[in-house]
Design a protein around this motif. Structure first.
Motif, mmCIF file in Angstrom:
data_model
loop_
_atom_site.group_PDB
_atom_site.id
_atom_site.type_symbol
_atom_site.label_atom_id
_atom_site.label_comp_id
_atom_site.label_asym_id
_atom_site.label_seq_id
_atom_site.Cartn_x
_atom_site.Cartn_y
_atom_site.Cartn_z
ATOM 1 N N UNK A 33 0.852 -1.196 0.000
ATOM 2 C CA UNK A 33 0.000 0.000 0.000
ATOM 3 C C UNK A 33 0.883 1.239 0.000
ATOM 4 N N UNK A 34 0.293 2.374 -0.323
ATOM 5 C CA UNK A 34 1.021 3.630 -0.186
ATOM 6 C C UNK A 34 0.903 4.131 1.247
ATOM 7 N N UNK A 35 -0.303 4.295 1.716
ATOM 8 C CA UNK A 35 -0.504 4.794 3.071
ATOM 9 C C UNK A 35 -0.265 3.696 4.100
ATOM 10 N N UNK A 36 0.361 4.040 5.212
ATOM 11 C CA UNK A 36 0.563 3.062 6.286
ATOM 12 C C UNK A 36 -0.767 2.614 6.888
ATOM 13 N N UNK A 37 -0.721 1.479 7.568
ATOM 14 C CA UNK A 37 -1.910 0.993 8.262
ATOM 15 C C UNK A 37 -2.341 1.992 9.323
ATOM 16 N N UNK A 38 -1.389 2.600 9.989
ATOM 17 C CA UNK A 38 -1.652 3.666 10.959
ATOM 18 C C UNK A 38 -0.360 4.423 11.200
ATOM 19 N N UNK A 39 -0.473 5.708 11.514
ATOM 20 C CA UNK A 39 0.707 6.493 11.885
ATOM 21 C C UNK A 39 0.916 6.486 13.392
ATOM 22 N N UNK A 40 -0.076 5.978 14.132
ATOM 23 C CA UNK A 40 0.019 5.877 15.581
ATOM 24 C C UNK A 40 -0.396 4.475 16.002
ATOM 25 N N UNK A 41 0.546 3.535 15.948
ATOM 26 C CA UNK A 41 0.203 2.156 16.313
ATOM 27 C C UNK A 41 -0.388 2.063 17.719
ATOM 28 N N UNK A 42 -1.385 1.212 17.852
ATOM 29 C CA UNK A 42 -2.046 1.043 19.152
ATOM 30 C C UNK A 42 -2.531 -0.390 19.285
ATOM 31 N N UNK A 43 -2.892 -0.784 20.483
ATOM 32 C CA UNK A 43 -3.459 -2.108 20.691
ATOM 33 C C UNK A 43 -4.817 -2.195 19.992
ATOM 34 N N UNK A 44 -5.121 -3.320 19.367
ATOM 35 C CA UNK A 44 -6.415 -3.469 18.673
ATOM 36 C C UNK A 44 -7.538 -3.744 19.655
ATOM 37 N N UNK A 45 -7.875 -2.735 20.423
ATOM 38 C CA UNK A 45 -8.884 -2.898 21.480
ATOM 39 C C UNK A 45 -10.298 -2.599 21.000
ATOM 40 N N UNK A 46 -10.440 -2.097 19.765
ATOM 41 C CA UNK A 46 -11.774 -1.794 19.234
ATOM 42 C C UNK A 46 -12.032 -2.612 17.976
ATOM 43 N N UNK A 47 -13.287 -2.948 17.746
ATOM 44 C CA UNK A 47 -13.658 -3.677 16.537
ATOM 45 C C UNK A 47 -13.897 -2.671 15.417
ATOM 46 N N UNK A 48 -12.789 -2.090 14.932
ATOM 47 C CA UNK A 48 -12.854 -1.075 13.894
ATOM 48 C C UNK A 48 -12.099 -1.560 12.656
ATOM 49 N N UNK A 49 -11.883 -0.654 11.688
ATOM 50 C CA UNK A 49 -11.200 -1.023 10.445
ATOM 51 C C UNK A 49 -9.778 -1.506 10.713
ATOM 52 N N UNK A 50 -9.093 -0.868 11.650
ATOM 53 C CA UNK A 50 -7.729 -1.256 12.024
ATOM 54 C C UNK A 50 -7.708 -2.705 12.516
ATOM 55 N N UNK A 51 -8.624 -3.043 13.392
ATOM 56 C CA UNK A 51 -8.737 -4.397 13.919
ATOM 57 C C UNK A 51 -9.051 -5.379 12.795
ATOM 58 N N UNK A 52 -9.959 -4.995 11.886
ATOM 59 C CA UNK A 52 -10.374 -5.894 10.808
ATOM 60 C C UNK A 52 -9.226 -6.180 9.846
ATOM 61 N N UNK A 53 -8.431 -5.146 9.513
ATOM 62 C CA UNK A 53 -7.293 -5.361 8.621
ATOM 63 C C UNK A 53 -6.288 -6.309 9.261
ATOM 64 N N UNK A 54 -5.993 -6.099 10.536
ATOM 65 C CA UNK A 54 -5.083 -7.000 11.245
ATOM 66 C C UNK A 54 -5.632 -8.435 11.246
ATOM 67 N N UNK A 55 -6.927 -8.569 11.518
ATOM 68 C CA UNK A 55 -7.543 -9.896 11.569
ATOM 69 C C UNK A 55 -7.418 -10.604 10.223
ATOM 70 N N UNK A 56 -7.718 -9.878 9.148
ATOM 71 C CA UNK A 56 -7.671 -10.469 7.805
ATOM 72 C C UNK A 56 -6.251 -10.894 7.433
ATOM 73 N N UNK A 57 -5.293 -10.017 7.685
ATOM 74 C CA UNK A 57 -3.911 -10.297 7.300
ATOM 75 C C UNK A 57 -3.307 -11.437 8.111
ATOM 76 N N UNK A 58 -3.512 -11.406 9.415
ATOM 77 C CA UNK A 58 -2.923 -12.427 10.274
ATOM 78 C C UNK A 58 -3.553 -13.808 10.018
#
Length: 263
Positions: A63-88
């Protein structure tokens, strides 16, 4: 192709050491797999783009854009969590070439200069001294058009490549344009550098109100998505030529901004 070999190929085009200090270019999500036979290239690592990549059989996503510019624990069921879930779950690595790609004017970031046949190129914000061949890494380019053109003519040329449905023009009324400058993404902070480089038109995205109000040269805001979507399409073409024996697919996306249509 080995994952490490593929990453080396990407970093020859998008040098990681030249990325901005605040950026998180590079590997975003690691995977156990060591070899890949199919790659997907996209602008944003959204759940939709990840799923489309998997539909194409991708075993590695750039991708061009990073997954996030401020990495955090995936504590919410949001897009960030979903991308991690799909990839892992799929054991697919994600790599982002963000400012590392933006700073190489000889790579896909220079596509508009090539298409408009700009000459006498100047980097607006250098981040490195010239190398042995005189090439400089940095953000944005200014260059001379083959012949003077009206802004209307330039916009018509851009319309055949870009989605200009949300584009805006600000600044003083443009005359004939001999030299123009551009920066992909959000580059309005380089407006003064574009003016200093002799540009009579600056093309970028995410222009703020007061920047537009105070612009000393005409300023064409084509949106953040437009120039970078095409840049990643060109990156896909480059990898198709360099990543031998690997299928490379482009995953298109749409701008999150839409025009308001009133009936």
């Amino acid at each position: 192709m080995q994952v490490a070999e593929l990453i080396n190929t990407i970093e020859e085009i998008a040098p990681l050491e030249a990325a901005a200090p605040w950026d998180i270019s590079g590997l975003q999500v690691a995977a156990l797999r060591h070899e890949v036979s199919s790659i997907a290239v996209c602008l944003d690592p959204t759940p939709h783009s990840i799923r489309q990549s998997f539909d194409l059989g991708a075993q590695f996503i750039l991708s061009h854009h990073p997954l996030t510019l401020k990495p955090s624990l995936p504590t919410k069921l949001d897009a960030y969590h979903e991308v991690l879930r799909l990839l892992l779950r799929a054991d697919v690595p994600l790599y982002a070439a963000h400012t590392s790609l933006d700073v190489n004017p000889r790579g896909p970031a220079g596509w508009l200069a090539t298409d408009l046949k700009l000459d006498n190129l100047t980097v607006l914000e250098p981040v490195s001294p010239p190398d042995a061949d005189g090439h400089i890494l940095g953000y944005g380019l200014a260059g001379d058009l083959p012949h003077p053109q009206t802004v209307e003519h330039i916009i018509r040329a851009l319309e055949s490549i870009l989605d200009l449905s949300t584009a805006t023009l600000s600044g003083p009324p443009p005359g004939k344009i001999h030299r123009l400058a551009y920066c992909t993404g959000s580059g309005s902070s380089l407006l003064a550098a574009a003016h200093k480089a002799g540009a009579q038109l600056f093309i970028t995205g995410d222009v703020k109100y007061h920047t537009a109000l105070d612009a000393e040269i005409p300023l064409l805001d084509v949106g953040h998505h437009s120039l970078e979507e095409e840049m990643m399409r060109r990156m896909c073409h480059v990898l198709q030529q360099r990543a031998h024996g690997v299928a490379v697919h482009f995953v298109p996306s749409a701008s999150p901004f839409r025009t308001v249509a009133l009936s």
